[in-house]
Design a protein around this motif. Structure first.
Motif, PDB file in Angstrom:
ATOM      1  N   PRO A  91       0.809  -1.226   0.000  1.00  0.00           N
ATOM      2  CA  PRO A  91       0.000   0.000   0.000  1.00  0.00           C
ATOM      3  C   PRO A  91       0.840   1.273   0.000  1.00  0.00           C
ATOM      4  O   PRO A  91       1.981   1.277   0.474  1.00  0.00           O
ATOM      5  N   VAL A  92       0.240   2.340  -0.497  1.00  0.00           N
ATOM      6  CA  VAL A  92       0.927   3.634  -0.575  1.00  0.00           C
ATOM      7  C   VAL A  92       1.415   4.077   0.810  1.00  0.00           C
ATOM      8  O   VAL A  92       2.487   4.670   0.931  1.00  0.00           O
ATOM      9  N   ARG A  93       0.626   3.788   1.849  1.00  0.00           N
ATOM     10  CA  ARG A  93       1.003   4.289   3.184  1.00  0.00           C
ATOM     11  C   ARG A  93       2.387   3.789   3.613  1.00  0.00           C
ATOM     12  O   ARG A  93       3.063   4.456   4.401  1.00  0.00           O
ATOM     13  N   ASP A  94       2.833   2.650   3.088  1.00  0.00           N
ATOM     14  CA  ASP A  94       4.139   2.106   3.489  1.00  0.00           C
ATOM     15  C   ASP A  94       5.306   2.972   3.018  1.00  0.00           C
ATOM     16  O   ASP A  94       6.392   2.917   3.601  1.00  0.00           O
ATOM     17  N   ILE A  95       5.116   3.745   1.940  1.00  0.00           N
ATOM     18  CA  ILE A  95       6.229   4.581   1.460  1.00  0.00           C
ATOM     19  C   ILE A  95       6.150   6.026   1.959  1.00  0.00           C
ATOM     20  O   ILE A  95       7.119   6.781   1.834  1.00  0.00           O
ATOM     21  N   GLY A 109      14.418  10.680  -4.486  1.00  0.00           N
ATOM     22  CA  GLY A 109      14.514  11.399  -5.752  1.00  0.00           C
ATOM     23  C   GLY A 109      13.740  10.676  -6.841  1.00  0.00           C
ATOM     24  O   GLY A 109      13.570  11.188  -7.950  1.00  0.00           O
ATOM     25  N   LEU A 110      13.306   9.459  -6.533  1.00  0.00           N
ATOM     26  CA  LEU A 110      12.545   8.646  -7.487  1.00  0.00           C
ATOM     27  C   LEU A 110      11.703   7.652  -6.691  1.00  0.00           C
ATOM     28  O   LEU A 110      12.151   7.127  -5.673  1.00  0.00           O
ATOM     29  N   VAL A 111      10.477   7.444  -7.140  1.00  0.00           N
ATOM     30  CA  VAL A 111       9.640   6.355  -6.621  1.00  0.00           C
ATOM     31  C   VAL A 111       9.366   5.419  -7.784  1.00  0.00           C
ATOM     32  O   VAL A 111       9.016   5.866  -8.884  1.00  0.00           O
ATOM     33  N   LEU A 112       9.569   4.134  -7.559  1.00  0.00           N
ATOM     34  CA  LEU A 112       9.386   3.123  -8.605  1.00  0.00           C
ATOM     35  C   LEU A 112       8.181   2.253  -8.254  1.00  0.00           C
ATOM     36  O   LEU A 112       8.209   1.541  -7.244  1.00  0.00           O
ATOM     37  N   VAL A 113       7.153   2.345  -9.067  1.00  0.00           N
ATOM     38  CA  VAL A 113       5.947   1.544  -8.866  1.00  0.00           C
ATOM     39  C   VAL A 113       6.052   0.294  -9.733  1.00  0.00           C
ATOM     40  O   VAL A 113       6.139   0.381 -10.963  1.00  0.00           O
ATOM     41  N   LYS A 126      -3.012   3.298  -7.675  1.00  0.00           N
ATOM     42  CA  LYS A 126      -1.934   3.562  -6.711  1.00  0.00           C
ATOM     43  C   LYS A 126      -0.907   4.527  -7.307  1.00  0.00           C
ATOM     44  O   LYS A 126      -0.427   5.441  -6.625  1.00  0.00           O
ATOM     45  N   LEU A 127      -0.599   4.338  -8.594  1.00  0.00           N
ATOM     46  CA  LEU A 127       0.321   5.258  -9.276  1.00  0.00           C
ATOM     47  C   LEU A 127      -0.240   6.685  -9.244  1.00  0.00           C
ATOM     48  O   LEU A 127       0.482   7.640  -8.906  1.00  0.00           O
ATOM     49  N   GLU A 141      -2.345   7.955  -7.150  1.00  0.00           N
ATOM     50  CA  GLU A 141      -2.337   8.457  -5.767  1.00  0.00           C
ATOM     51  C   GLU A 141      -0.943   8.960  -5.391  1.00  0.00           C
ATOM     52  O   GLU A 141      -0.792  10.041  -4.810  1.00  0.00           O
ATOM     53  N   ILE A 142       0.078   8.197  -5.761  1.00  0.00           N
ATOM     54  CA  ILE A 142       1.460   8.615  -5.455  1.00  0.00           C
ATOM     55  C   ILE A 142       1.802   9.882  -6.237  1.00  0.00           C
ATOM     56  O   ILE A 142       2.420  10.807  -5.702  1.00  0.00           O
ATOM     57  N   ALA A 143       1.367   9.944  -7.501  1.00  0.00           N
ATOM     58  CA  ALA A 143       1.646  11.136  -8.314  1.00  0.00           C
ATOM     59  C   ALA A 143       1.053  12.381  -7.655  1.00  0.00           C
ATOM     60  O   ALA A 143       1.695  13.439  -7.599  1.00  0.00           O
ATOM     61  N   ALA A 144      -0.158  12.252  -7.147  1.00  0.00           N
ATOM     62  CA  ALA A 144      -0.813  13.404  -6.505  1.00  0.00           C
ATOM     63  C   ALA A 144      -0.067  13.816  -5.235  1.00  0.00           C
ATOM     64  O   ALA A 144       0.122  15.009  -4.972  1.00  0.00           O
ATOM     65  N   ILE A 145       0.372  12.849  -4.467  1.00  0.00           N
ATOM     66  CA  ILE A 145       1.111  13.164  -3.232  1.00  0.00           C
ATOM     67  C   ILE A 145       2.433  13.844  -3.568  1.00  0.00           C
ATOM     68  O   ILE A 145       2.822  14.843  -2.945  1.00  0.00           O
ATOM     69  N   LEU A 146       3.122  13.320  -4.579  1.00  0.00           N
ATOM     70  CA  LEU A 146       4.421  13.912  -4.955  1.00  0.00           C
ATOM     71  C   LEU A 146       4.243  15.331  -5.479  1.00  0.00           C
ATOM     72  O   LEU A 146       5.078  16.202  -5.203  1.00  0.00           O
ATOM     73  N   ARG A 147       3.193  15.562  -6.237  1.00  0.00           N
ATOM     74  CA  ARG A 147       2.969  16.931  -6.757  1.00  0.00           C
ATOM     75  C   ARG A 147       2.878  17.926  -5.607  1.00  0.00           C
ATOM     76  O   ARG A 147       3.375  19.041  -5.697  1.00  0.00           O
TER      77      ARG A 147
END
Ligand code: DX5
Ligand code: ZN
Length: 226
Positions: A121-125, A133-137, A156-157, A159-165
């Motif tokens: 899950p996203v919460r783990d990262i 500097g990079l997240v690898l899905v 999930k991708l 969701e991570i993109a939105a958090i990183l933005r």
């Protein structure tokens, strides 16, 4: 701009220098190197001396993906061998060691990457995103090239993109596994900025056109396979 990182895992291990040149001539941005230890994943591939050898002949930066247990033990060696991006898996160690590994990679001058498997899950990262500097899905279970793309990973991708933005807009967002002419567009639509392609790259008759198509999105280049 979207960056493309072809994986030498699908190349010919008896001709890696030639395959690195093929990747560079295609106009790609990185060479993706899949390191597996037979413990974190049920396969064994490339180790530190081979990364060192690839670094000596590669005109492109090496994007090294560690699928190994307790990677903190080896981050220094891989950075010294020439990894430019060094990615560890969040499932591979304790939170404290993951944090140490990411900090150490940055200290050593490489881009620290953090990867998560399809079911993680996203919460783990989240606790580590400020260090990345990079997240690898992963869009396949790590271990082998040529597997089927898992479309269910796309939310999930996104969701991570939105958090990183919001929290780390400089951070690259890479998708790895099953990326081909049929699947790359959904990765871009859901926020990917770096695409890994192994089997689809090496099976492509025109690798330059393949890279341009993945980078340019649906509007350019090769038709989709039917
Ligand atoms: C899988 C590796 C991937 C793999 C991608 O464990 O991390 O990098 O090489 O290969 P394809 O593109 O064939 O799925
Ligand atoms: Zn990989």
């Amino acid at each position: 701009m979207i960056k493309i990182s072809p994986s030498v895992l699908s190349g010919d291990f008896a001709n890696l220098e030639r395959d690195i040149q093929t990747i560079a001539q295609s106009g790609a941005d990185y060479v993706h190197v899949d390191v597996m230890d037979g413990v974190f994943v049920p396969n064994i591939t490339i180790g530190i001396p081979v990364v060192g050898a690839l670094s000596r002949v590669s005109p492109l930066p090496l994007d090294v993906h560690l699928m190994i247990q307790a990677p903190l033990r080896y981050v220094e060696a891989f950075c010294q061998a020439g990894a430019n991006v060094l990615t560890v898996h969040v499932e591979a160690d304790t939170a404290e060691n993951t944090r140490k590994a990411l900090m150490r990679i940055r200290q050593l001058g490489a881009i620290p990457g953090l990867s998560l498997k399809p079911a993680t899950p996203v919460r783990d990262i989240l606790p580590f995103l400020d260090l990345c500097g990079l997240v690898l899905v992963m869009a396949v279970e790590p271990g082998f090239g040529g597997q089927k793309f898992l479309g269910e990973v796309m939310p999930k991708l996104a969701e991570i993109a939105a958090i990183l933005r919001r929290h780390n807009p400089q951070c690259l967002l890479e998708v790895d596994g099953g990326v081909n002419l049929d699947t790359f567009q959904t990765c871009l639509d859901n926020g990917a900025t770096v695409l890994v392609a192994g089997s689809a790259f090496f099976q492509s008759a025109d690798r330059g056109a393949f890279v341009r198509t993945l980078r340019g999105g649906a509007a350019t280049g090769l038709p989709r396979r039917t």
